[in-house]
Write a protein that holds these residues in place. Sequence first.
Motif, PDB file in Angstrom:
ATOM      1  N   GLY A  63       0.780  -1.228   0.000  1.00  0.00           N
ATOM      2  CA  GLY A  63       0.000   0.000   0.000  1.00  0.00           C
ATOM      3  C   GLY A  63       0.809   1.274   0.000  1.00  0.00           C
ATOM      4  N   LYS A  64       2.123   1.146  -0.123  1.00  0.00           N
ATOM      5  CA  LYS A  64       2.984   2.330  -0.103  1.00  0.00           C
ATOM      6  C   LYS A  64       3.801   2.423  -1.381  1.00  0.00           C
ATOM      7  CE  LYS A  64       3.449   2.722   4.907  1.00  0.00           C
ATOM      8  NZ  LYS A  64       4.412   2.903   6.040  1.00  0.00           N
ATOM      9  N   GLN A  65       4.334   3.608  -1.623  1.00  0.00           N
ATOM     10  CA  GLN A  65       5.191   3.805  -2.786  1.00  0.00           C
ATOM     11  C   GLN A  65       6.577   3.221  -2.537  1.00  0.00           C
ATOM     12  OE1 GLN A  65       5.117   8.052  -3.663  1.00  0.00           O
ATOM     13  NE2 GLN A  65       3.491   7.725  -5.170  1.00  0.00           N
ATOM     14  N   ARG A  66       7.215   2.872  -3.622  1.00  0.00           N
ATOM     15  CA  ARG A  66       8.588   2.403  -3.519  1.00  0.00           C
ATOM     16  C   ARG A  66       9.474   3.565  -3.054  1.00  0.00           C
ATOM     17  NH1 ARG A  66      10.759  -1.370  -8.299  1.00  0.00           N
ATOM     18  NH2 ARG A  66       8.728  -2.262  -7.748  1.00  0.00           N
ATOM     19  N   GLU A  67      10.384   3.267  -2.143  1.00  0.00           N
ATOM     20  CA  GLU A  67      11.243   4.311  -1.598  1.00  0.00           C
ATOM     21  C   GLU A  67      12.701   3.878  -1.605  1.00  0.00           C
ATOM     22  OE1 GLU A  67      10.524   5.135   2.543  1.00  0.00           O
ATOM     23  OE2 GLU A  67      10.690   3.030   3.135  1.00  0.00           O
ATOM     24  N   LEU A  68      13.565   4.867  -1.706  1.00  0.00           N
ATOM     25  CA  LEU A  68      14.991   4.602  -1.639  1.00  0.00           C
ATOM     26  C   LEU A  68      15.369   4.254  -0.201  1.00  0.00           C
ATOM     27  CD1 LEU A  68      17.815   4.706  -3.002  1.00  0.00           C
ATOM     28  CD2 LEU A  68      17.928   7.090  -2.260  1.00  0.00           C
ATOM     29  N   VAL A  69      16.133   3.185  -0.058  1.00  0.00           N
ATOM     30  CA  VAL A  69      16.612   2.768   1.256  1.00  0.00           C
ATOM     31  C   VAL A  69      18.072   3.172   1.438  1.00  0.00           C
ATOM     32  CG1 VAL A  69      17.050   0.808   2.783  1.00  0.00           C
ATOM     33  CG2 VAL A  69      15.012   0.821   1.331  1.00  0.00           C
ATOM     34  N   ALA A  70      18.898   2.808   0.472  1.00  0.00           N
ATOM     35  CA  ALA A  70      20.321   3.083   0.597  1.00  0.00           C
ATOM     36  C   ALA A  70      20.951   3.145  -0.777  1.00  0.00           C
ATOM     37  CB  ALA A  70      21.007   2.009   1.436  1.00  0.00           C
ATOM     38  N   ALA A  71      21.903   4.044  -0.929  1.00  0.00           N
ATOM     39  CA  ALA A  71      22.538   4.212  -2.225  1.00  0.00           C
ATOM     40  C   ALA A  71      23.930   4.797  -2.039  1.00  0.00           C
ATOM     41  CB  ALA A  71      21.703   5.141  -3.101  1.00  0.00           C
ATOM     42  N   PHE A  72      24.733   4.643  -3.085  1.00  0.00           N
ATOM     43  CA  PHE A  72      26.025   5.309  -3.139  1.00  0.00           C
ATOM     44  C   PHE A  72      25.857   6.591  -3.940  1.00  0.00           C
ATOM     45  CE2 PHE A  72      28.767   2.304  -1.184  1.00  0.00           C
ATOM     46  CZ  PHE A  72      28.217   1.054  -1.432  1.00  0.00           C
ATOM     47  N   THR A  73      26.476   7.640  -3.480  1.00  0.00           N
ATOM     48  CA  THR A  73      26.448   8.889  -4.223  1.00  0.00           C
ATOM     49  C   THR A  73      27.522   8.869  -5.297  1.00  0.00           C
ATOM     50  OG1 THR A  73      28.036  10.034  -2.831  1.00  0.00           O
ATOM     51  CG2 THR A  73      25.737  10.040  -2.103  1.00  0.00           C
ATOM     52  N   SER A  74      27.464   9.849  -6.181  1.00  0.00           N
ATOM     53  CA  SER A  74      28.460   9.922  -7.248  1.00  0.00           C
ATOM     54  C   SER A  74      29.860  10.114  -6.681  1.00  0.00           C
ATOM     55  CB  SER A  74      28.122  11.058  -8.224  1.00  0.00           C
ATOM     56  OG  SER A  74      28.061  12.293  -7.529  1.00  0.00           O
ATOM     57  N   GLY A  75      29.952  10.671  -5.497  1.00  0.00           N
ATOM     58  CA  GLY A  75      31.256  10.871  -4.870  1.00  0.00           C
ATOM     59  C   GLY A  75      31.761   9.675  -4.108  1.00  0.00           C
ATOM     60  N   GLY A  76      30.949   8.628  -4.079  1.00  0.00           N
ATOM     61  CA  GLY A  76      31.374   7.398  -3.426  1.00  0.00           C
ATOM     62  C   GLY A  76      30.937   7.260  -1.983  1.00  0.00           C
ATOM     63  N   GLU A 107       8.150  -2.258  10.879  1.00  0.00           N
ATOM     64  CA  GLU A 107       7.926  -1.316   9.779  1.00  0.00           C
ATOM     65  C   GLU A 107       8.958  -1.434   8.659  1.00  0.00           C
ATOM     66  OE1 GLU A 107       8.110  -0.618  13.068  1.00  0.00           O
ATOM     67  OE2 GLU A 107       9.149   1.294  13.423  1.00  0.00           O
ATOM     68  N   ASP A 108       9.961  -2.268   8.847  1.00  0.00           N
ATOM     69  CA  ASP A 108      10.899  -2.558   7.767  1.00  0.00           C
ATOM     70  C   ASP A 108      10.365  -3.634   6.820  1.00  0.00           C
ATOM     71  OD1 ASP A 108      13.510  -2.253  10.194  1.00  0.00           O
ATOM     72  OD2 ASP A 108      12.947  -0.769   8.677  1.00  0.00           O
ATOM     73  N   THR A 109       9.249  -4.226   7.169  1.00  0.00           N
ATOM     74  CA  THR A 109       8.657  -5.254   6.321  1.00  0.00           C
ATOM     75  C   THR A 109       8.302  -4.675   4.957  1.00  0.00           C
ATOM     76  OG1 THR A 109       7.767  -6.503   8.189  1.00  0.00           O
ATOM     77  CG2 THR A 109       6.667  -6.790   6.062  1.00  0.00           C
ATOM     78  N   ALA A 110       8.823  -5.295   3.917  1.00  0.00           N
ATOM     79  CA  ALA A 110       8.625  -4.797   2.558  1.00  0.00           C
ATOM     80  C   ALA A 110       9.285  -5.767   1.581  1.00  0.00           C
ATOM     81  CB  ALA A 110       9.241  -3.413   2.393  1.00  0.00           C
ATOM     82  N   VAL A 111       9.032  -5.534   0.319  1.00  0.00           N
ATOM     83  CA  VAL A 111       9.821  -6.173  -0.727  1.00  0.00           C
ATOM     84  C   VAL A 111      10.985  -5.238  -1.023  1.00  0.00           C
ATOM     85  CG1 VAL A 111       9.878  -7.051  -3.083  1.00  0.00           C
ATOM     86  CG2 VAL A 111       7.812  -7.335  -1.691  1.00  0.00           C
ATOM     87  N   TYR A 112      12.179  -5.793  -0.974  1.00  0.00           N
ATOM     88  CA  TYR A 112      13.386  -5.002  -1.198  1.00  0.00           C
ATOM     89  C   TYR A 112      13.893  -5.263  -2.615  1.00  0.00           C
ATOM     90  CZ  TYR A 112      13.586  -3.589   3.653  1.00  0.00           C
ATOM     91  OH  TYR A 112      13.295  -3.013   4.880  1.00  0.00           O
TER      92      TYR A 112
END
Length: 115
Positions: free
Chosen positions: A42-55, A88-93
């Motif tokens: 029932g929620k939108q997909r959201e960013l959890v973790a990523a690398f930035t262009s600077g690393g 609340e971390d329950t989701a499809v990753y």
Amino acid sequence: QVQLRESGGGLVQPGGSLRLSCVASGSIFSTYTLDWYRQAPGKQRELVAAFTSGGSTNYADSVKGRFTISRDNAKNTVYLQMNSLKPEDTAVYYCRYSVPYYAHWGQGTQVTVSS
């Protein structure tokens, strides 16, 4: 064609840990990013973790201090270490591969946090 294979999801009790993996294969560019998103029912997909262009790394506020993204470039693999898991971390990753003007998603792995 890029293939992404995610693994490591499952059922865990609150306070537990899981480590997700995502392996990229196929026609991958020499420079790309792999990052993690999630989508709860029932929620939108959201960013959890990523690398930035600077690393450096970028995390959703809700997971800061609990989740850690890392990568093994030699294996074209990105990991997500998830500690102190909450219901609340329950989701499809989902793992996402991206280069300029193109992105490809994995099939997702279910994470369920419940007692």
